[in-house]
Design a protein around this motif. Structure first.
Motif, PDB file in Angstrom:
ATOM      1  N   TRP A  71       0.840  -1.211   0.000  1.00  0.00           N
ATOM      2  CA  TRP A  71       0.000   0.000   0.000  1.00  0.00           C
ATOM      3  C   TRP A  71       0.870   1.254   0.000  1.00  0.00           C
ATOM      4  CZ3 TRP A  71       0.201   3.786   3.689  1.00  0.00           C
ATOM      5  CH2 TRP A  71       0.838   3.467   4.900  1.00  0.00           C
ATOM      6  N   ARG A  72       2.076   1.152   0.596  1.00  0.00           N
ATOM      7  CA  ARG A  72       2.985   2.313   0.593  1.00  0.00           C
ATOM      8  C   ARG A  72       3.400   2.683  -0.814  1.00  0.00           C
ATOM      9  NH1 ARG A  72       6.316   2.898   5.149  1.00  0.00           N
ATOM     10  NH2 ARG A  72       5.659   1.599   6.852  1.00  0.00           N
ATOM     11  N   GLY A  76       2.004   6.127  -1.885  1.00  0.00           N
ATOM     12  CA  GLY A  76       3.143   7.037  -2.011  1.00  0.00           C
ATOM     13  C   GLY A  76       3.339   7.507  -3.446  1.00  0.00           C
ATOM     14  N   HIS A 119       6.812  12.715   6.963  1.00  0.00           N
ATOM     15  CA  HIS A 119       6.967  11.259   6.799  1.00  0.00           C
ATOM     16  C   HIS A 119       7.827  10.676   7.913  1.00  0.00           C
ATOM     17  CE1 HIS A 119       8.941   7.583   5.241  1.00  0.00           C
ATOM     18  NE2 HIS A 119       7.691   7.289   4.973  1.00  0.00           N
ATOM     19  N   GLN A 120       8.861  11.419   8.298  1.00  0.00           N
ATOM     20  CA  GLN A 120       9.711  10.927   9.400  1.00  0.00           C
ATOM     21  C   GLN A 120       8.902  10.785  10.685  1.00  0.00           C
ATOM     22  OE1 GLN A 120      13.122  13.527   9.640  1.00  0.00           O
ATOM     23  NE2 GLN A 120      13.997  12.795   7.723  1.00  0.00           N
ATOM     24  N   ALA A 122       5.604  10.419  10.837  1.00  0.00           N
ATOM     25  CA  ALA A 122       4.623   9.354  10.612  1.00  0.00           C
ATOM     26  C   ALA A 122       5.277   7.986  10.781  1.00  0.00           C
ATOM     27  CB  ALA A 122       4.026   9.489   9.218  1.00  0.00           C
ATOM     28  N   GLN A 123       6.495   7.875  10.280  1.00  0.00           N
ATOM     29  CA  GLN A 123       7.240   6.614  10.369  1.00  0.00           C
ATOM     30  C   GLN A 123       7.520   6.269  11.835  1.00  0.00           C
ATOM     31  OE1 GLN A 123      11.208   6.805   8.754  1.00  0.00           O
ATOM     32  NE2 GLN A 123      10.824   5.022   7.507  1.00  0.00           N
ATOM     33  N   ILE A 127       3.452   4.637  11.110  1.00  0.00           N
ATOM     34  CA  ILE A 127       3.683   3.649  10.052  1.00  0.00           C
ATOM     35  C   ILE A 127       5.129   3.166  10.101  1.00  0.00           C
ATOM     36  CG2 ILE A 127       1.897   4.139   8.355  1.00  0.00           C
ATOM     37  CD1 ILE A 127       3.740   6.194   7.070  1.00  0.00           C
TER      38      ILE A 127
ATOM     39  N   ASP B  39      15.975  13.048   2.916  1.00  0.00           N
ATOM     40  CA  ASP B  39      15.615  12.405   4.173  1.00  0.00           C
ATOM     41  C   ASP B  39      16.812  12.366   5.118  1.00  0.00           C
ATOM     42  OD1 ASP B  39      13.571  10.754   5.662  1.00  0.00           O
ATOM     43  OD2 ASP B  39      15.237   9.321   5.549  1.00  0.00           O
ATOM     44  N   ARG B  43      17.444  14.425   8.758  1.00  0.00           N
ATOM     45  CA  ARG B  43      17.547  13.697  10.026  1.00  0.00           C
ATOM     46  C   ARG B  43      18.601  14.329  10.934  1.00  0.00           C
ATOM     47  NH1 ARG B  43      14.630   8.962  10.226  1.00  0.00           N
ATOM     48  NH2 ARG B  43      13.895   8.292   8.186  1.00  0.00           N
ATOM     49  N   PHE B 159       6.395  13.861   0.832  1.00  0.00           N
ATOM     50  CA  PHE B 159       5.814  12.783   1.637  1.00  0.00           C
ATOM     51  C   PHE B 159       5.642  11.524   0.785  1.00  0.00           C
ATOM     52  CE2 PHE B 159       2.426  10.336   3.585  1.00  0.00           C
ATOM     53  CZ  PHE B 159       2.741  10.385   4.930  1.00  0.00           C
ATOM     54  N   GLY B 160       5.099  11.715  -0.416  1.00  0.00           N
ATOM     55  CA  GLY B 160       4.828  10.573  -1.296  1.00  0.00           C
ATOM     56  C   GLY B 160       6.100   9.835  -1.686  1.00  0.00           C
ATOM     57  N   ALA B 161       7.152  10.583  -1.998  1.00  0.00           N
ATOM     58  CA  ALA B 161       8.413   9.949  -2.404  1.00  0.00           C
ATOM     59  C   ALA B 161       8.969   9.089  -1.284  1.00  0.00           C
ATOM     60  CB  ALA B 161       9.427  11.007  -2.816  1.00  0.00           C
ATOM     61  N   ARG B 162       8.908   9.584  -0.063  1.00  0.00           N
ATOM     62  CA  ARG B 162       9.456   8.797   1.045  1.00  0.00           C
ATOM     63  C   ARG B 162       8.561   7.600   1.372  1.00  0.00           C
ATOM     64  NH1 ARG B 162      13.496   8.194   0.270  1.00  0.00           N
ATOM     65  NH2 ARG B 162      13.782   7.153   2.246  1.00  0.00           N
ATOM     66  N   LEU B 163       7.247   7.803   1.262  1.00  0.00           N
ATOM     67  CA  LEU B 163       6.334   6.691   1.544  1.00  0.00           C
ATOM     68  C   LEU B 163       6.515   5.573   0.509  1.00  0.00           C
ATOM     69  CD1 LEU B 163       4.023   5.812   3.461  1.00  0.00           C
ATOM     70  CD2 LEU B 163       2.414   6.721   1.773  1.00  0.00           C
ATOM     71  N   ALA B 164       6.692   5.971  -0.743  1.00  0.00           N
ATOM     72  CA  ALA B 164       6.834   4.980  -1.822  1.00  0.00           C
ATOM     73  C   ALA B 164       8.233   4.377  -1.855  1.00  0.00           C
ATOM     74  CB  ALA B 164       6.516   5.634  -3.163  1.00  0.00           C
ATOM     75  N   GLY B 165       9.167   4.967  -1.123  1.00  0.00           N
ATOM     76  CA  GLY B 165      10.538   4.445  -1.100  1.00  0.00           C
ATOM     77  C   GLY B 165      11.374   4.923  -2.269  1.00  0.00           C
TER      78      GLY B 165
END
Lengths: 136, 206
Positions: A71-72, A76, A119-120, A122-123, A127, B39, B43, B159-165
């Motif tokens: 789903w990611r 994403g 995203h960080q 959220a992770q 998630i 990313d 950090r 957000f999408g790029a990081r979620l999708a990897g």
């Protein structure tokens, strides 16, 4: 230090080429998504064609390549595509745009920073991470 | 945003992208992906560098994992058998990769910015432009809305790029070249979403 310089030179080369191809130009990216030009997708496809033999050659014997579609991947990629079309920029090309003097790219850059930080968070809280599908 | 750049034909751009991807692998022994660098930079230097050092040192990594396990489950470390390094050596195919620290990722992003400066400077199209592209104002009817849309697009892209990897470089260029089904699916989906969004927002007559 040598590797820092090498990677900076790599970045300069990559930024230069992205700009010369047109990936750093708002109108070119919009024309691509409006299906008015095939030059940018064709460039990407040809580059992939050139790189396939290289990556096959260097591939470790037991190296795992991810084929999992979760789903990611789906959510994403849909969010990324929507954002790319709205801003005409992605994490690499936004810096090229700003470097080329397009100041509104700063709003996109700020947005990307917020998105990555979101995203960080959220992770961390909602998630938990899974194996990344590309890169390291 | 009318650059006076004569854009390269597809074949020349492809050769350039392929050459740069190979050079990235030659420098880092890693696969190219630019959203990853964002990313890592965000950090922070201390967190990123200590994580990179930890991953490079198997013994230190084992000790850290053991500590974390103890904290999580309250196990007594002294009751556990000591790891037998000789009996369980690292697999022979483990690639020897150089460390990529925070500074390395910063160097990549700074380089991208300078690449844009260099290309625009050479082509004579490097003048500063302070307003969004006319297509935004024409379609959305206001500069403020255009800026807001650019920001929103950035949030979704990040957000999408990081979620999708991965993004267009990680999935589109590198992942597809490695024949990853995940990357083919991601690339098809983000191009599909981009086409649909552009048709809805920019494709109609103002």
């Amino acid at each position: 230090m040598n590797r820092v310089i090498a990677l900076c030179l790599f970045g300069i080369g990559f930024g230069f080429i992205l700009h010369r191809i047109g990936f750093g130009n708002v109108q070119e990216v919009q024309r691509m998504f409006l299906l008015q030009t095939a030059r940018l997708p064709l460039t990407l496809c040809l580059a992939i064609g050139l790189l396939i033999p290289f990556y096959r050659f260097i591939r470790e014997k037991r190296e795992q390549i991810s084929h999992r579609i979760t789903w990611r991947t789906v959510v994403g990629a849909l969010l990324f595509g929507t954002g790319w079309a709205l801003s005409a920029a992605c994490p690499g090309t936004v810096l090229v745009q700003i470097g080329a003097g397009y100041i509104p790219g700063c709003a996109v850059l700020l947005g990307i920073i917020c998105g990555v930080l979101l995203h960080q968070q959220a992770q961390r809280h909602w998630i938990p991470d899974e194996t990344a599908s590309c890169g390291d | 945003m009318n650059d006076s750049v004569q854009y390269w034909p597809a074949w020349a751009g492809a050769v350039g992208l392929a050459a740069l991807s190979i050079s990235y692998y030659a420098i880092t022994k890693r696969y190219l992906g630019l959203s990853k660098s964002f990313d890592r930079v965000l950090r922070g230097q201390r967190a990123e560098d200590s994580a990179a050092r930890l991953l490079a040192n198997q013994a230190e990594l084992d000790a850290a994992l053991l500590r974390a396990t103890q904290e999580e489950f309250g196990l007594d470390i002294s009751s556990l058998p000591a790891p037998n390094v000789e009996a369980d050596p690292p697999p022979p195919h483990t690639p020897q990769r150089p460390l990529l620290t925070w500074s390395h990722h910063v160097a990549i992003l700074v380089g991208l910015l300078l690449g844009g400066v260099l290309s625009a400077g050479i082509s004579g199209g490097g003048q500063l432009r302070f307003v969004p592209d006319p297509a935004y104002v024409r379609q959305l009817g206001g500069s403020g809305i255009s800026w807001a849309l650019l920001f929103l697009g950035g949030v979704l892209a990040g957000f999408g790029a990081r979620l999708a990897g991965g993004c267009s470089s990680g999935h589109g260029l590198t992942g597809c070249s490695r024949l990853s089904r995940t990357s083919f699916a991601a690339t098809a989906l983000f191009f599909g979403a981009g086409i649909l969004t552009s048709q809805l927002v920019f494709g109609r007559s103002p």
